[in-house]
Each structure stands twice: as structure tokens, then as C-alpha cells.
Design a protein around this motif. Structure first.
Motif, mmCIF file in Angstrom:
data_model
loop_
_atom_site.group_PDB
_atom_site.id
_atom_site.type_symbol
_atom_site.label_atom_id
_atom_site.label_comp_id
_atom_site.label_asym_id
_atom_site.label_seq_id
_atom_site.Cartn_x
_atom_site.Cartn_y
_atom_site.Cartn_z
ATOM 1 N N PRO A 139 0.797 -1.166 0.085
ATOM 2 C CA PRO A 139 0.207 0.156 0.145
ATOM 3 C C PRO A 139 0.934 1.238 0.048
ATOM 4 C CG PRO A 139 -0.084 -1.074 2.311
ATOM 5 C CD PRO A 139 0.675 -1.759 1.414
ATOM 6 N N LEU A 140 1.438 1.407 -1.267
ATOM 7 C CA LEU A 140 2.269 2.659 -1.307
ATOM 8 C C LEU A 140 1.595 3.563 -2.334
ATOM 9 C CD1 LEU A 140 6.126 1.589 -0.774
ATOM 10 C CD2 LEU A 140 4.804 3.266 0.625
ATOM 11 N N THR A 141 1.685 4.908 -2.281
ATOM 12 C CA THR A 141 1.144 5.872 -3.278
ATOM 13 C C THR A 141 2.242 5.800 -4.549
ATOM 14 O OG1 THR A 141 1.900 7.660 -2.292
ATOM 15 C CG2 THR A 141 -0.459 7.057 -2.041
ATOM 16 N N SER A 142 1.812 5.914 -5.519
ATOM 17 C CA SER A 142 3.025 5.919 -6.838
ATOM 18 C C SER A 142 4.124 7.091 -6.772
ATOM 19 C CB SER A 142 2.219 6.315 -8.323
ATOM 20 O OG SER A 142 1.057 5.170 -8.127
ATOM 21 N N ALA A 188 -0.922 -6.609 3.144
ATOM 22 C CA ALA A 188 0.313 -6.033 3.101
ATOM 23 C C ALA A 188 1.456 -7.164 3.288
ATOM 24 C CB ALA A 188 0.626 -4.883 4.062
ATOM 25 N N MET A 189 1.130 -8.333 4.012
ATOM 26 C CA MET A 189 1.914 -9.173 4.296
ATOM 27 C C MET A 189 2.060 -10.457 3.461
ATOM 28 S SD MET A 189 1.414 -9.577 8.444
ATOM 29 C CE MET A 189 2.613 -10.883 8.744
ATOM 30 N N THR A 190 0.782 -10.515 2.772
ATOM 31 C CA THR A 190 0.478 -11.634 1.930
ATOM 32 C C THR A 190 1.593 -11.889 0.922
ATOM 33 O OG1 THR A 190 -1.746 -11.570 2.448
ATOM 34 C CG2 THR A 190 -1.091 -12.627 0.296
ATOM 35 N N PRO A 191 2.179 -10.810 0.178
ATOM 36 C CA PRO A 191 3.043 -10.883 -1.012
ATOM 37 C C PRO A 191 4.366 -11.499 -0.327
ATOM 38 C CG PRO A 191 2.267 -8.790 -1.115
ATOM 39 C CD PRO A 191 1.639 -9.344 0.082
ATOM 40 N N GLN A 231 6.016 4.760 10.722
ATOM 41 C CA GLN A 231 5.369 5.036 9.327
ATOM 42 C C GLN A 231 6.600 4.832 8.485
ATOM 43 O OE1 GLN A 231 2.647 8.542 9.132
ATOM 44 N NE2 GLN A 231 2.257 8.374 11.076
ATOM 45 N N VAL A 232 7.815 5.663 8.682
ATOM 46 C CA VAL A 232 8.893 5.388 7.718
ATOM 47 C C VAL A 232 9.602 4.151 7.650
ATOM 48 C CG1 VAL A 232 11.586 6.010 7.915
ATOM 49 C CG2 VAL A 232 9.614 8.021 8.513
ATOM 50 N N THR A 233 9.421 3.442 8.683
ATOM 51 C CA THR A 233 9.669 1.819 8.631
ATOM 52 C C THR A 233 8.823 1.113 7.699
ATOM 53 O OG1 THR A 233 10.585 1.924 10.807
ATOM 54 C CG2 THR A 233 10.305 -0.413 9.853
ATOM 55 N N LEU A 234 7.525 1.490 8.013
ATOM 56 C CA LEU A 234 6.508 0.863 6.755
ATOM 57 C C LEU A 234 6.920 0.675 5.317
ATOM 58 C CD1 LEU A 234 3.092 0.937 8.798
ATOM 59 C CD2 LEU A 234 4.452 -0.978 8.322
ATOM 60 N N LYS A 235 7.202 2.446 5.248
ATOM 61 C CA LYS A 235 7.162 2.576 3.932
ATOM 62 C C LYS A 235 8.509 1.920 3.232
ATOM 63 C CE LYS A 235 5.474 7.129 4.505
ATOM 64 N NZ LYS A 235 5.701 8.711 4.816
ATOM 65 N N GLU A 236 9.683 1.841 4.090
ATOM 66 C CA GLU A 236 10.799 1.135 3.482
ATOM 67 C C GLU A 236 10.537 -0.337 3.395
ATOM 68 O OE1 GLU A 236 13.695 2.453 2.540
ATOM 69 O OE2 GLU A 236 12.378 4.403 2.897
ATOM 70 N N PHE A 268 7.556 -1.761 2.670
ATOM 71 C CA PHE A 268 6.851 -1.952 1.322
ATOM 72 C C PHE A 268 7.404 -1.691 0.009
ATOM 73 C CE2 PHE A 268 3.010 -0.229 4.103
ATOM 74 C CZ PHE A 268 2.664 -1.206 4.626
ATOM 75 N N LYS A 269 8.423 -0.804 0.051
ATOM 76 C CA LYS A 269 9.339 -0.589 -0.918
ATOM 77 C C LYS A 269 10.454 -2.212 -1.067
ATOM 78 C CE LYS A 269 10.382 4.286 -0.171
ATOM 79 N NZ LYS A 269 11.423 5.141 0.094
ATOM 80 N N THR A 270 10.743 -2.795 0.092
ATOM 81 C CA THR A 270 11.459 -3.960 0.015
ATOM 82 C C THR A 270 10.669 -5.111 -0.624
ATOM 83 O OG1 THR A 270 12.895 -3.608 1.918
ATOM 84 C CG2 THR A 270 12.338 -5.758 1.292
ATOM 85 N N ILE A 271 9.358 -4.882 -0.303
ATOM 86 C CA ILE A 271 8.400 -6.160 -0.906
ATOM 87 C C ILE A 271 8.108 -5.767 -2.445
ATOM 88 C CG2 ILE A 271 6.051 -6.871 -0.870
ATOM 89 C CD1 ILE A 271 5.781 -6.108 2.360
ATOM 90 N N GLU A 272 8.065 -4.379 -3.049
ATOM 91 C CA GLU A 272 7.986 -4.328 -4.172
ATOM 92 C C GLU A 272 9.105 -4.828 -5.094
ATOM 93 O OE1 GLU A 272 7.470 0.200 -4.537
ATOM 94 O OE2 GLU A 272 5.290 0.024 -4.888
ATOM 95 N N GLY A 273 10.302 -4.683 -4.521
ATOM 96 C CA GLY A 273 11.688 -5.101 -5.305
ATOM 97 C C GLY A 273 11.507 -6.517 -5.207
#
Length: 635
Positions: free
Chosen positions: A502-505, A526-529, A609-614, A616-621
């Protein structure tokens, strides 16, 4: 308005005489509200007095921690608010109260209200009786008796090493003389509802003790028993004492070493109380290992339900103390497994031994040992193949068995699976040969629907029965997974890409969805991937570890993931798991509501919040990696 005429018909002022009302009528002050106004906040506003509504309405409710209104009520003309709060809630408003537009109230200052309570018992009793009526409602009682904050409570396991015996509430010692007949000692124990009496000699010294077990073994169980025998003839020795400044853990170790079930507490040479082993161990009821042992000793489904109801408190404290979420998952899983095994054993005792060897297995998050507090039951049964003449008999037994086990699990708190992945569903209770056919069919078809089933049943774990059946199934799967299965991996990879972090573009903020009037994100999705992509790699490399963390470590060991990649995935997964467990525990403990997976980003600290964003970026990678490797797509 004639205030006396108005008040004489309003409870509880109708309990006062007209003379008293006349004396107090002029002490009321009138207030008008021209628009919706917040008057009182629960547990914050200190009540200055009681209010009686003359016109308009009060809207009252509790706020839960997510600012949802709970137990809303509307109060009209003649309603009296504030008496219970003043008398029984430390003068603080029990509920949040809003006055609607046009509301008029008469208010009586707290000191005058207290005077009426002191001088008129019926008036006072009105509020205590009303409070008792309200407290009969479980939800009202929950919000009224707010659970202690984390700072006020802590894990009993830690108390074990820091708490002294003087802080334990010891019972007064029940004594008898050494010449007291056994029947009289037993009578004293019965009258005082005690399971132990201390025997004293002529000098007043404690020389032995008699327990329920002593009376059973040395009196009742003896042929032609004599209950007039003197206490000194049957008492047990030695009497074990402990200093009141000793630590609780020392007391427990002393009891196990001496095999005594009772300790006398010594305070500078004076015996001041007695503590039982059961009492000390119950003091540690929130210690996970002791708690799990207590689950094993539970005798009924009702007891098991009570144990499961206590789990959220333990989990909240463990997470709050910074215990790794992987360990917390293991604790939840151990408790859930213990409950399931107890239920299985109880059902077998009720309906008789199974007519064939079998395995009861758990699936999904339970199979992966990743249960949370919002959990349903995912399970299945595999039984050995029997000759045709016994096939129907065997099947009928296991379907009945499965139905009873699932029913008990639902009662305890593990709700029925909405997708039907339960042993009580005839689809998922079958012979080993049938199960092999299931897996082979799913592997061959490899369409989205069957790949989901394969994923669910790949995350399977032995719970009870004959483990060789599970071993045979794994051997079968291992052979099948050696075949080219690109189509299966493609479908499973697509499934792993279904949920996007769940990250905005552009701004890389946390993207939310609307649930009611709140903006939240679903932490489970968010954890499922992570779960899905790790499963694909585990399948490809024929790794039969069931737990996501164990799979990641095994993939690193097999050089599929680098050390840094494995570390990132482990950190990301268990950080999200900790947030999820904490959220669910708060739902249950603070809000008395069903746990869910929705988190309001604004409820998190900036660091979170900052940790979550990082993360989510890791999961995207990692999703980009699996997209290229298994689907041959770049975007």
C-alpha cells in the motif's frame, strides 16, 4: 418553570420529600445549549455536579481507541446524568456526552449532591442499583473497567525473578494440636475450606502438616480406617519455611526440590502465612510455558475456551516488551496446537478409537505456524486406505469425528473457515490415495483456482495421528515437484503479485482505503506478498518447511536468497507481524471487539510510518524479481 413540580416526578429526586426538594430547588443552575456541544469526555472530564435534562437530548457513548462510538444512547427530558460518575468513578465522567441543539439542563453542584446522598439512603442506593444493572451488560462493564495500561501490567514470567514472597497474598495458617484426632483435623479443614492444616507440638512449634492427600492415603484408603488417630501419627514432614524476602522463583524451586506443596512464610522468626504451590504457579499464569502447561491440564471445552480468551493479554504484553514476533507466533501456535490436541483426544474418548490410522493436519496460517488472534480453522484429515468392505465404515467415523472436532474448535474461538477448508467438509476428509489424486490433479491443471488450493494444502502440518502417513504424502509430493511445473509456478507467482504494497505512486506515502469513516490499510494484505513469493521459491526448490521464516532461512542456505535479501525479508515480515498482533490484541482487550487487520497510519509513530514505507519498498523489489523470474514480465 416550577422546579419542585418538575423534579418531584424525576428519578431519583422523586425519592425525596417535597420539603427537601423545596430546600434544594434554588441550588440548581440552568444551562442552555444552542448547538451540538461536547460536554463531558469519558475518563477525562471531572464532574462538577449532576445534570437533569429539562428539554432536548444528551447523546452519550464510549469511544474505543480508534475513535469509534460504542454503546451509543440517547437521553431525553427527565434523565439525570453524573451521579454514578461522581459516586463510583472517581468523579470522572463514565461516558462521552454531547448536548444536542436546544438542550436545557438543571445542574446541581457536587457538594449539594453529596449532601443529598449522605442524608437520604434511598437516594444514594438509586445510583448504586442503577450501576449494578448497567454492569450486567458485558460491553458496558468492559469500557467501565478499562484494562490496565501496559505500564501497569507486566509478564508474570519476569515477575518470577524480581518479585519477593512478601508481595504474594499468603493465607493465614490453620493450626491443630499434635494430639488432635484426625476426624477433628479434617473438620477444621472443611470448616475453613482449606486443603492443609499445620500440626503444632506442646511448645507451639510447627512439626508437621496434614493435607487432603494425607487424609485420603493414610485414613480413608486404609482397610478399617481409624479416624480417631492423633494428628502426629499421620502428619507429613518436614515443614518447609521460606523467608518473606526471598524471591518467588526461589520458592518454586524449593517446592520442587523438597516435593512439598506448601510453604510457611517466615517474617523475622514469626510464621505469618502459608502459600501453596498451586497458588504460586497460578501467579505465573501469564508465563507462556506455565500457561501452555495449564492448557494441557484443562479438562473441558469450557476450560479451553477460557484459556484461549486469555491469550490476547499475554500476546499484548509479549509484543509490548519487544519479544520477536516469530517467537510470539510460536507461542500462539503452541497454545492453539495444545487446544486442538486436547479436543481431538476428548472426541476420541467420547466416540471410540479410530477404525484406521489417520493424520489430522492443519493448513494455511495455522499450518505455517503463523497464527494471529484473528484466526479461523483450516484443517483436514488423511486416513489410510482400507479394503472395500470397511471403506464406508471408516469414512463415516472420520466425518463424524471431524464434525465434532470442528464444532468444539468453533466454540473455543477458532471460527469455521468461510472458504470451507475444514475437515468437517467431506471434500477434505479422505483416504491417502484420494489425497494423492487431489494433489496430482492440482499440479496438472494449474489454473488460478487449483493453484490456490495447492498453495493452501502445501502449507500443511502434522498435528495428531500417525506421522508416517504425512511422510508418505511428502515423499509423493517431492517426486511430483521434480517434474517441470512452469505453469504452476506461473499461476502461483501471479497470485503473489495480486496484492500490491500500500504505497502511493509518487509521494511514496501509505495508500489507504475507506472502512466506514476511517482511512486505513490492511496489514494482512500487506504481508501476503511475502508469504506467497517465499512459498513459490520453496516449492520450486522442494523445501518442505512450512513456516515462512523457516523457508526464508532454508532458501538462504540453498543460495536462492542472499544473506542480505533473507535478512530484509525476515525483518519486513516479522515487523509487520508484530504490528498486526499488537493491533489485534488491542481490539480485543481495549475495545472488546472482534480483531481485524485494519490499521490507521495516523495511529502510528513517525518512526513506524517511515519503517513501513521502507518495508513496502522492499516487498515491491522482491515482487519485481518474481515477476521477471516466473512470469517473464517486466511490469
Amino acid at each position: 418553570m416550577n422546579r419542585v413540580e418538575f423534579l418531584k416526578n424525576i428519578p431519583p429526586f422523586n425519592l425525596l420529600s417535597l420539603e427537601v426538594l423545596a430546600d434544594f430547588a434554588d441550588l440548581f443552575t440552568e444551562t442552555k445549549y444552542s448547538k451540538d456541544t461536547l460536554i463531558y469526555q469519558q475518563e477525562i472530564t471531572k464532574m462538577k455536579g449532576v445534570d437533569v435534562i429539562v428539554k432536548g437530548k444528551y447523546e452519550s457513548f464510549f469511544y474505543d481507541k480508534e475513535h469509534n462510538k460504542r454503546l451509543p444512547e440517547s437521553h431525553g427530558e427527565g434523565f439525570c446524568y453524573g451521579g454514578i460518575s461522581i459516586l463510583l468513578n472517581r468523579k470522572k465522567s463514565l461516558r462521552t456526552v454531547i448536548a444536542t441543539k436546544g438542550t436545557v439542563v438543571l445542574s446541581l453542584k457536587r457538594k449539594y449532591f453529596a449532601g443529598l446522598c449522605q442524608s437520604n439512603d434511598a437516594f444514594f442506593q438509586y445510583f448504586t442499583a442503577e450501576y449494578g444493572r448497567l454492569m450486567a451488560d458485558d460491553d458496558f462493564a468492559h469500557f467501565t473497567k478499562a484494562p490496565p495500561s501496559f505500564e501497569q501490567s507486566y509478564i508474570a514470567a519476569e515477575q518470577l525473578y524480581s518479585r519477593r514472597i512478601e508481595s504474594v497474598d499468603a493465607q493465614d495458617i490453620l493450626y491443630c494440636d499434635e494430639h488432635t484426632p484426625a476426624w477433628q483435623a479434617a473438620t477444621l479443614m472443611a470448616d475453613h475450606k482449606r486443603s492443609c492444616i499445620i500440626v503444632r507440638n506442646g511448645a507451639g512449634q510447627a512439626v508437621g502438616f496434614i493435607t487432603d492427600i494425607t487424609l485420603r492415603d493414610k485414613i480413608v484408603a486404609q482397610p478399617g480406617f481409624d479416624n480417631t488417630v492423633a494428628a502426629k501419627e499421620i502428619m507429613d514432614t518436614p515443614v518447609v519455611t521460606i523467608d518473606n524476602q526471598a524471591y518467588v522463583y526461589e520458592a518454586i524451586l524449593m517446592m520442587f526440590r523438597s516435593k512439598t506443596r506448601y510453604l510457611l512464610v517466615d517474617n523475622k522468626g514469626t510464621l505469618e502465612g502459608i502459600i501453596s504451590r498451586n497458588r504460586l504457579l497460578s501467579e505465573q499464569a501469564q508465563s507462556p510455558l506455565v500457561f501452555i502447561q495449564s492448557v494441557k491440564l484443562a479438562l473441558s471445552v469450557d476450560e479451553l475456551k477460557g484459556k484461549w480468551d486469555n491469550v490476547p493479554h499475554m500476546i499484548k504484553q509479549l509484543v509490548g516488551r519487544g519479544v520477536n514476533a516469530e517467537i510470539v507466533n510460536q507461542i500462539i501456535t503452541s497454545i492453539a496446537d495444545t487446544i486442538l490436541i486436547k479436543i481431538i483426544e476428548n472426541v476420541i474418548a467420547e466416540i471410540g478409537k479410530p477404525p484406521a490410522k489417520f493424520v489430522f493436519m492443519v493448513l494455511g496460517s495455522e499450518g505455517r505456524k503463523e497464527q494471529t488472534l484473528k484466526t479461523d480453522q483450516d484443517n483436514a484429515i488423511i486416513y489410510e486406505d482400507k479394503a472395500n468392505e470397511h471403506r464406508e465404515e471408516v469414512r463415516a467415523y472420520f466425518l463424524k469425528f471431524a464434525d465434532m472436532v470442528s464444532g468444539h474448535l468453533d466454540f473455543v474461538g477458532f471460527s469455521f473457515c468461510s472458504g470451507g477448508f475444514m475437515a468437517k467438509n467431506p471434500k477434505w476428509t479422505h483416504s491417502l490415495s484420494h489425497w494423492k489424486n487431489n494433489y496430482e490433479l492440482w499440479l496438472q491443471e494449474s489454473v488460478p483456482e487449483t493453484s490456490i488450493k495447492f498453495s493452501t494444502f502445501f502449507d500443511c502440518r502434522y498435528i495428531y495421528g500417525d506421522p508416517t502417513i504425512m511422510d508418505e504424502l511428502h515423499e509423493f509430493l517431492d517426486e511430483k515437484l521434480k517434474q517441470p511445473l512452469e505453469k504452476l509456478f506461473f499461476q502461483m507467482a501471479k497470485n503473489a503479485l495480486q496484492y500490491q504494497p500500500p504505497l502511493t505512486s509518487f509521494l511514496k506515502n501509505i495508500r489507504t482505503i475507506n472502512v466506514g469513516d476511517r482511512e486505513v490499510f490492511d496489514i494482512k494484505k500487506a504481508m501476503t506478498p511475502i508469504v506467497d513469493l517465499v512459498r513459490v521459491y520453496a516449492l520450486k526448490h522442494r523445501i518442505f518447511k512450512v513456516n515462512t521464516g523457516e523457508r526464508i532461512k532454508a532458501l538462504q542456505k540453498n543460495d536462492v536468497f542472499s544473506e542480505s535479501a533473507a535478512h530484509e525479508l525476515l525483518h519486513s515480515y516479522y515487523y509487520l507481524m508484530a504490528l498486526r498482533l499488537k493491533k489485534q490484541a488491542n481490539d480485543i482487550i481495549q475495545d472488546n471487539s472482534e480483531p481485524n487487520n485494519f490499521i490507521d497510519p495516523t495511529s502510528l509513530t513517525k518512526i513506524e510510518q517511515v519503517t513501513l514505507k521502507e518495508i513496502f519498498k522492499t516487498i515491491e523489489g522482491f515482487q519485481s524479481r518474481i515477476r521477471v523470474e516466473f512470469t517473464k514480465e517486466l511490469f
